[in-house]
Design a protein around this motif. Structure first.
Motif, PDB file in Angstrom:
ATOM      1  N   VAL A  42       0.829  -1.206   0.000  1.00 27.82           N
ATOM      2  CA  VAL A  42       0.000   0.000   0.000  1.00 27.82           C
ATOM      3  C   VAL A  42       0.867   1.261   0.000  1.00 27.82           C
ATOM      4  O   VAL A  42       0.466   2.296  -0.541  1.00 27.82           O
ATOM      5  CB  VAL A  42      -1.016  -0.016   1.174  1.00 27.82           C
ATOM      6  N   GLY A  43       2.066   1.183   0.534  1.00 29.21           N
ATOM      7  CA  GLY A  43       2.974   2.325   0.536  1.00 29.21           C
ATOM      8  C   GLY A  43       3.451   2.717  -0.847  1.00 29.21           C
ATOM      9  O   GLY A  43       3.906   3.843  -1.056  1.00 29.21           O
ATOM     10  N   ALA A  44       3.357   1.804  -1.817  1.00 28.37           N
ATOM     11  CA  ALA A  44       3.787   2.080  -3.192  1.00 28.37           C
ATOM     12  C   ALA A  44       2.701   2.759  -4.017  1.00 28.37           C
ATOM     13  O   ALA A  44       2.924   3.103  -5.174  1.00 28.37           O
ATOM     14  CB  ALA A  44       4.226   0.793  -3.881  1.00 28.37           C
ATOM     15  N   ILE A  45       1.541   2.957  -3.414  1.00 26.17           N
ATOM     16  CA  ILE A  45       0.477   3.688  -4.095  1.00 26.17           C
ATOM     17  C   ILE A  45       0.747   5.175  -3.900  1.00 26.17           C
ATOM     18  O   ILE A  45       0.919   5.649  -2.781  1.00 26.17           O
ATOM     19  CB  ILE A  45      -0.914   3.322  -3.528  1.00 26.17           C
ATOM     20  N   ALA A  46       0.802   5.913  -4.992  1.00 23.65           N
ATOM     21  CA  ALA A  46       1.034   7.356  -4.951  1.00 23.65           C
ATOM     22  C   ALA A  46      -0.323   8.057  -5.046  1.00 23.65           C
ATOM     23  O   ALA A  46      -0.833   8.289  -6.142  1.00 23.65           O
ATOM     24  CB  ALA A  46       1.960   7.793  -6.087  1.00 23.65           C
ATOM     25  N   ASN A  47      -0.902   8.342  -3.888  1.00 25.30           N
ATOM     26  CA  ASN A  47      -2.192   9.030  -3.850  1.00 25.30           C
ATOM     27  C   ASN A  47      -2.035  10.461  -4.342  1.00 25.30           C
ATOM     28  O   ASN A  47      -1.169  11.188  -3.863  1.00 25.30           O
ATOM     29  CB  ASN A  47      -2.737   9.071  -2.420  1.00 25.30           C
ATOM     30  N   SER A  48      -2.894  10.855  -5.266  1.00 26.39           N
ATOM     31  CA  SER A  48      -2.921  12.240  -5.744  1.00 26.39           C
ATOM     32  C   SER A  48      -3.945  12.987  -4.911  1.00 26.39           C
ATOM     33  O   SER A  48      -5.141  12.879  -5.146  1.00 26.39           O
ATOM     34  CB  SER A  48      -3.337  12.295  -7.215  1.00 26.39           C
ATOM     35  N   LEU A  49      -3.466  13.732  -3.929  1.00 19.22           N
ATOM     36  CA  LEU A  49      -4.354  14.464  -3.033  1.00 19.22           C
ATOM     37  C   LEU A  49      -4.263  15.951  -3.347  1.00 19.22           C
ATOM     38  O   LEU A  49      -3.169  16.511  -3.400  1.00 19.22           O
ATOM     39  CB  LEU A  49      -3.954  14.212  -1.582  1.00 19.22           C
ATOM     40  N   LEU A 118       7.805   7.664  -0.938  1.00 18.14           N
ATOM     41  CA  LEU A 118       7.631   6.931  -2.192  1.00 18.14           C
ATOM     42  C   LEU A 118       8.968   6.547  -2.815  1.00 18.14           C
ATOM     43  O   LEU A 118       9.044   5.609  -3.607  1.00 18.14           O
ATOM     44  CB  LEU A 118       6.803   7.752  -3.184  1.00 18.14           C
ATOM     45  N   GLY A 119      10.026   7.250  -2.454  1.00 21.15           N
ATOM     46  CA  GLY A 119      11.356   6.952  -2.977  1.00 21.15           C
ATOM     47  C   GLY A 119      11.902   5.607  -2.536  1.00 21.15           C
ATOM     48  O   GLY A 119      12.878   5.115  -3.104  1.00 21.15           O
ATOM     49  N   ALA A 120      11.269   4.977  -1.562  1.00 22.34           N
ATOM     50  CA  ALA A 120      11.709   3.669  -1.074  1.00 22.34           C
ATOM     51  C   ALA A 120      11.308   2.533  -2.021  1.00 22.34           C
ATOM     52  O   ALA A 120      11.780   1.407  -1.874  1.00 22.34           O
ATOM     53  CB  ALA A 120      11.131   3.400   0.316  1.00 22.34           C
ATOM     54  N   PHE A 121      10.462   2.838  -2.990  1.00 21.34           N
ATOM     55  CA  PHE A 121       9.938   1.803  -3.885  1.00 21.34           C
ATOM     56  C   PHE A 121      10.546   1.933  -5.278  1.00 21.34           C
ATOM     57  O   PHE A 121      10.708   3.030  -5.799  1.00 21.34           O
ATOM     58  CB  PHE A 121       8.410   1.895  -3.969  1.00 21.34           C
ATOM     59  N   VAL A 122      10.864   0.791  -5.876  1.00 20.37           N
ATOM     60  CA  VAL A 122      11.391   0.766  -7.244  1.00 20.37           C
ATOM     61  C   VAL A 122      10.330   1.281  -8.206  1.00 20.37           C
ATOM     62  O   VAL A 122      10.621   1.978  -9.168  1.00 20.37           O
ATOM     63  CB  VAL A 122      11.821  -0.674  -7.631  1.00 20.37           C
ATOM     64  N   GLU A 123       9.081   0.958  -7.920  1.00 25.71           N
ATOM     65  CA  GLU A 123       7.965   1.328  -8.780  1.00 25.71           C
ATOM     66  C   GLU A 123       6.829   1.821  -7.893  1.00 25.71           C
ATOM     67  O   GLU A 123       6.539   1.209  -6.862  1.00 25.71           O
ATOM     68  CB  GLU A 123       7.535   0.087  -9.564  1.00 25.71           C
ATOM     69  N   THR A 138       8.493   5.414 -11.828  1.00 26.12           N
ATOM     70  CA  THR A 138       9.537   5.437 -10.811  1.00 26.12           C
ATOM     71  C   THR A 138       9.335   6.725 -10.006  1.00 26.12           C
ATOM     72  O   THR A 138       8.623   7.641 -10.440  1.00 26.12           O
ATOM     73  CB  THR A 138      10.951   5.454 -11.436  1.00 26.12           C
ATOM     74  N   PHE A 139       9.988   6.808  -8.855  1.00 23.57           N
ATOM     75  CA  PHE A 139       9.911   8.022  -8.043  1.00 23.57           C
ATOM     76  C   PHE A 139      10.400   9.221  -8.845  1.00 23.57           C
ATOM     77  O   PHE A 139       9.750  10.270  -8.865  1.00 23.57           O
ATOM     78  CB  PHE A 139      10.737   7.850  -6.764  1.00 23.57           C
ATOM     79  N   ASP A 140      11.519   9.060  -9.536  1.00 24.58           N
ATOM     80  CA  ASP A 140      12.069  10.166 -10.327  1.00 24.58           C
ATOM     81  C   ASP A 140      11.121  10.581 -11.447  1.00 24.58           C
ATOM     82  O   ASP A 140      10.993  11.775 -11.746  1.00 24.58           O
ATOM     83  CB  ASP A 140      13.441   9.804 -10.899  1.00 24.58           C
ATOM     84  N   GLU A 141      10.461   9.619 -12.082  1.00 24.53           N
ATOM     85  CA  GLU A 141       9.482   9.962 -13.122  1.00 24.53           C
ATOM     86  C   GLU A 141       8.316  10.741 -12.517  1.00 24.53           C
ATOM     87  O   GLU A 141       7.830  11.701 -13.119  1.00 24.53           O
ATOM     88  CB  GLU A 141       8.959   8.702 -13.811  1.00 24.53           C
TER      89      GLU A 141
END
Length: 154
Positions: A42-49, A118-123, A138-141
């Motif tokens: 669940v931590g790899a989900i990038a919520n757009s808030l 989010l930087g802790a995840f590869v994707e 990716t985090f950078d993307e």
């Protein structure tokens, strides 16, 4: 394909990123629902808030495992007040409904913060413009796509 998905895909391609959009079997209006369907943490989900920061929209790309500290965010962006935006405010700012807001494809670029967790995840997985689509980044993307500033948000 929904018109909003096409808008998001075009914005991703314009940013020089190869789109990797996935259509889910069911709407995923929460990070937990999205993670369960994708098979990720669940931590790899990038919520757009989207928040209302002194009357201006502020996009916070937060880890699905995070509860955003609005006082911390306000200090980070130099705002007197940061609070959850109404559904109408979100729709006006992004052209998308809550639950499907993508990190890009908005009528104009929003000021943005990207959760450093989010930087802790590869994707990471962000919404694709509708509640039944997600895209892998990716985090950078994600930082590049939003033009956001990496920051702690909790």
């Amino acid at each position: 394909m929904h018109a909003t998905n096409r808008t998001v895909l075009a914005a991703v391609e314009a940013a020089g990123i190869t789109p990797r959009m996935v259509w889910l079997d069911e709407h995923a209006r929460t990070a937990a629902l999205a993670a369960a369907q994708i098979g990720c943490d669940v931590g790899a989900i990038a919520n757009s808030l989207v928040f209302d920061a002194d009357g201006e929209p502020l996009l916070v790309m937060a880890s699905g495992a995070a509860r955003v500290d609005t006082d911390l965010v306000a200090r980070t962006v130099g705002a007197e007040r940061v609070e959850r935006a109404s559904a109408a405010f979100v729709r006006t700012a992004t052209g998308m409904a809550i639950g499907g807001v993508a990190p890009t494809g908005h009528p104009s670029r929003l000021r943005a913060l990207v959760d450093t967790d989010l930087g802790a995840f590869v994707e990471v997985w962000a919404a694709g413009g509708t509640p039944d689509t997600v895209m892998a980044l990716t985090f950078d993307e994600l930082v590049s796509l939003t033009g956001g500033t990496p920051a702690r948000v909790r």
